[in-house]
Scaffold this active site. Structure first.
Site, PDB file in Angstrom:
ATOM      1  CD  GLU A   1      61.957  44.413  75.966  1.00 16.97           C
ATOM      2  OE1 GLU A   1      62.610  44.162  76.984  1.00 16.97           O
ATOM      3  OE2 GLU A   1      61.892  45.551  75.453  1.00 16.97           O
TER       4      GLU A   1
ATOM      5  CG  ASN B   1      61.087  49.367  81.012  1.00 17.04           C
ATOM      6  OD1 ASN B   1      61.083  48.378  81.736  1.00 17.04           O
ATOM      7  ND2 ASN B   1      62.096  49.660  80.233  1.00 17.04           N
ATOM      8  CD  GLU B   2      65.487  49.352  82.430  1.00 17.70           C
ATOM      9  OE1 GLU B   2      66.061  50.009  81.544  1.00 17.70           O
ATOM     10  OE2 GLU B   2      65.856  48.236  82.790  1.00 17.70           O
TER      11      GLU B   2
END
Ligand code: AHR
Length: 838
Positions: free
Chosen positions: A24, A350-351
């Site tokens: 990332e 993602n989350e």
């Protein structure tokens, strides 16, 4: 001694792809890190949206020399409309050394004596003029090391030069010197080492890419986590989510973007470069795309407008795998890579938390599966290891037929040791687990050791298919997030203890798991009594003023606590309807408390917290079983309430727990544990919850043995358990491929532990004389790699205390033909054994 019986003929799980990495662009991992560009703000696009301290001239300075210059950032006739800003250099008074310079990242532009650098820039003049321009590598004081000249006309033209550094200098500058007065324009001023990773143009910083290659990761998740989904839904917006099509094609038309980690991302390291990197290091690409939903700001693309997000996924698959009959397969070929990149895994989201994610995931997942049933689509269970949003993610993923579910958690090392059995209960027919982000809070050997023990369990769990530590890189001058695997500045790097564990596991794992069972003479180590939830109880400020009234604490008779050795289960049965006065406790460490009705309730003084009075102690209790009731009311601020409890004497330990309502942008309620000062909390459970300012809430917190339950206005919000680790004598796992057998063992205890591994083929895997003779077709030596260090040890630029050691160990052969490895692991040691097949 722990004896492992390993069946060489078995094959219990495919683990060929198990261990990977997660890239990332946070901590300046890409720009100012892995991406080889040495010029900071090359396109003059930095702005306050990226970071309040930025403007278009960030990292640029005028060079007045013997004259006078003025720098300004202008728009109007850029090289490419996707990057509308460029530099205007006004030479007001001509003189030697007039121009401008770039400061680079960290201490400056790193030069290595003898190395060559590719300088390029676009330049044009307002008025035609034959005066030359000079590109120079200089010292910070302006001393010119080397230079070369070029000429600019009145139209944009890209100029490229090669400059060779005569000296080492980690703090150099790139200068552009103009002779003659007048106005000039510059854009995309760039400097790359020629020696990028694999020598690619627009390539990667070689030493950092080599760190990745050295891991031998089986996959790489990219381009990030929060970076992917935190942003505007319109891909043309300066602050958009990460939309992959913005990151491919000519650099000049990749639009500069806000990076949600508080800086600017050039997108010079884009999806094509990520795919190339994956290929170069032998990792399967695992891209993650936003799902038309931003949980950070609760932005959800209307379902009827989702087509661009669906199309992004379909086109990405073509870009990776399609042939030139597809538009995006053709684009890949035009970029120089006609062969497919072999995309198998695709992450959507993602989350993700909230109800808006599942329908958008399903839409994209169904479209992908219709067109490409071979692609394994990954859903999300949010950023928590347990609780309502975690359950929502998993339930939706099951209902929507996700192939895998991406779990994320960052916890104390003790949590990892206490949860090595986490995945034992996961069904193995449902979606598989992609543990896409995990780390224990720290880069000490103690952290890496706990992660190693946990990884042996990941390897053995049928449900777990992929796992990667997070995050990967950190530029020490621009840290957003720690811990990380690799730290660097502009010219050096070092790897952490955690990296060494990852490398050891990636190098010593086969394609499939072997069946094995253990017998041990060594007893597990039960945890010391930590006092349960006894200790100080109080309230504290979390960016909102709040008052607490009608406070009572009911304490149950502590004398009734009894030890029931080995009884690790609940003595209550179903606890869902339990009242506040019933009497049960549950622990996982052999301590349970007998029911009792002996309770004393005492009123406590009202309390108010504010910016000026941040903490108020309500009580100190010796009871391990108690109930706190209070009325809470937020008066001002952004997010709600925090009640802390179980706080021990600060001179002994920094341990405490808290129940927070209205955390993370007033979206969550969490029960958390803190163990060490300065270490972030371990979240035991999360539920979605928002505090309404001005509203009063009846809060009730019940501590009971190792269990916590919390109620709001009579409704149960949390039920969770703080499990303490029971240390196994050894954590281990055995795997194999066509060439070797791999055994890994982890000793997290303070004592040395002896391992005997008995390797044979077939069922009769025993050392006893009356078993069927088996012939283990493996060599009689093992290559042993160990990692060990003091628990507090960390690596740094100057000290690589945590480093592997390798030796050879001789194996013996029993009368039955089994091959036996005997090895003693010192305290706090991870060992990997490679044994060749014959
Ligand atoms: O790994 C760092 C961050 O942690 C990721 O961006 C995010 O997914 C998680 O919250």
């Amino acid at each position: 001694m722990t004896t492992l019986h390993i069946d060489l003929a078995s094959h219990t799980k495919d683990i060929a792809d198990l261990y990977g990495i997660f890239f990332e662009d946070l901590n300046h991992a890409a720009d100012g890190g892995l991406y080889g560009e040495l010029v900071r703000n090359r396109a003059f696009e930095f702005c306050a949206l990226d970071n309040a301290a930025y403007d278009g001239l960030t990292a640029w300075e005028p060079l007045h020399g013997a004259g006078e210059v003025k720098l300004s950032v202008v728009t109007g006739a850029p090289v490419d409309s996707h990057n509308p800003h460029y530099l205007a250099l006004d030479v007001l008074t001509a003189g030697d050394g007039t121009g401008f310079k770039n400061l680079g990242y960290n201490s400056g532009i790193p030069l290595m004596a003898g190395a060559s650098y590719r300088f390029s820039c676009y330049a044009r003049r307002e008025q035609d003029n034959a005066a030359p321009l000079t590109a120079a590598l200089t010292a910070a004081d302006g001393t010119v090391y080397t230079s070369a000249t070029f000429h600019a006309g009145t139209n944009w033209k890209q100029h490229t030069l090669t400059l060779t550094a005569p000296v080492d200098d980690a703090s150099a500058r790139l200068a552009i010197i103009a002779s003659g007065a007048g106005r000039l324009y510059f854009d995309f001023v760039s400097l790359f080492p020629l020696a990028t990773f694999r020598g690619r143009i627009n390539g990667l910083r070689a030493d950092l890419a080599e760190r990745l290659a050295a891991l031998h990761p089986r996959f790489m998740r990219f381009p990030g986590g929060c970076l992917v989904h935190d942003g505007a839904l319109d891909d043309r917006d300066r602050g958009s989510q990460y939309r992959w099509k913005n990151s491919v094609g000519p650099l000049e038309s990749r639009p500069a973007r806000r990076n949600n980690w508080g800086y600017n991302q050039s997108l010079g390291l884009g999806f094509y470069e990520y795919f190339l990197l994956c290929e170069d290091i032998g990792a399967r690409p695992l891209p993650v795309l936003p799902a038309g939903y931003d949980p950070h700001h609760r932005r959800a693309c209307p379902m009827e407008e989702m087509q661009p997000f669906v199309q992004d996924a379909l086109d990405l698959i073509d870009f990776a795998n399609g042939d030139d009959s597809t538009e995006w397969g053709r684009r890949r070929a035009e970029l120089g890579h006609p062969a497919p990149f072999g995309l198998v895994y695709l992450g959507i989201g993602n989350e993700e938390v909230g109800a808006d994610f599942p329908p958008r995931f399903k839409l994209i997942r169904d479209a992908v599966k219709r067109a490409h049933p071979e692609i394994r689509v990954i859903g999300s269970s949010g950023p928590f290891a347990a609780g309502g949003e975690f359950a929502r993610g998993w339930n939706a993923a099951r209902a929507d037929d996700a192939d895998l579910v991406d779990e994320h958690y960052y916890m104390a090392p003790e949590w990892f040791l206490a949860h090595t059995d986490r995945y034992r209960a996961y069904p193995d027919d449902a979606p598989k687990v992609f543990l896409g982000e995990y780390a224990s809070w720290g880069n000490r050997w103690q952290n890496a050791l706990a992660e190693a023990a946990y990884m042996t369990a990941l390897e053995q769990a049928p449900a777990v298919t992929l796992a990667c530590y997070a995050p990967l890189f950190c530029n020490v001058a621009y840290a957003n997030w720690k811990p990380d695997l690799i730290f660097f500045d502009n010219h050096r790097s070092f790897v952490t203890a955690n990296y060494e564990v990852q490398r050891l596991f990636m190098h010593n794992t086969g394609t499939h798991l072997l069946a094995a069972h253990a017998e041990s003479d060594d007893a597990p180590e039960f945890p010391a009594d930590d006092g349960g939830f006894s200790g100080e109880i109080g309230v504290e400020w979390i960016s909102a003023d709040a008052d607490y009234r009608d406070i009572t604490l009911t304490e149950y008779d502590a004398a009734s606590t009894t030890r029931r050795a080995g009884d690790a289960s609940s003595v209550c049965g179903d606890r869902s309807g339990e009242s506040a006065t019933d009497g049960c406790a549950h622990t996982s460490d052999g301590i349970s408390t007998a029911p009792t009705q002996n309770a004393t309730t005492r009123p406590l003084a009202d309390a108010a917290v504010s910016e000026t009075r941040r903490t108020v102690t309500l009580a100190v209790t010796a009871a391990r079983r108690w109930t706190l009731r209070l009325t809470a009311h937020e008066t001002t601020g952004k997010q709600g309430f925090r009640i802390y409890f179980g706080k021990r004497d600060a001179t002994e330990t920094a341990r405490r727990y808290y129940w927070e309502l209205g955390g993370w942008q007033n979206q969550d309620a969490t029960v958390c544990k803190e163990l060490r000062s300065g270490e972030p909390a371990t979240c035991l459970e999360q539920q979605a919850f928002s505090v309404q300012r001005g509203q009063s809430y009846q809060l009730e917190l019940r501590a009971d043995g190792r269990d916590i339950r919390a109620f709001v206005d009579g409704q149960q919000l949390h039920s969770c358990r703080d499990v303490l680790p029971v240390l196994q004598p050894l954590y281990w796992t055995a795997s194999a491929d066509d060439e070797r057998v791999y055994l890994k063992a982890v000793n997290v205890t303070n004592c040395e532990k002896t391992l005997r591994a008995v390797l044979s083929a077939g069922e009769a895997n025993t050392d006893s004389a009356d078993s069927t003779p088996t012939s283990a077709t493996v060599a009689h030596t093992a290559l042993v790699t160990t990692l060990t260090a003091p628990l507090e040890a960390t690596n740094s630029f100057d000290d690589t205390t945590v480093a592997p050691e390798t030796q050879t160990s001789t194996l013996s052969v029993t009368a039955t033909g089994a091959v036996v490895l005997d090895y003693t692991l010192p305290a706090h040691t991870v060992a990997a054994f490679r044994i060749a097949r014959r």
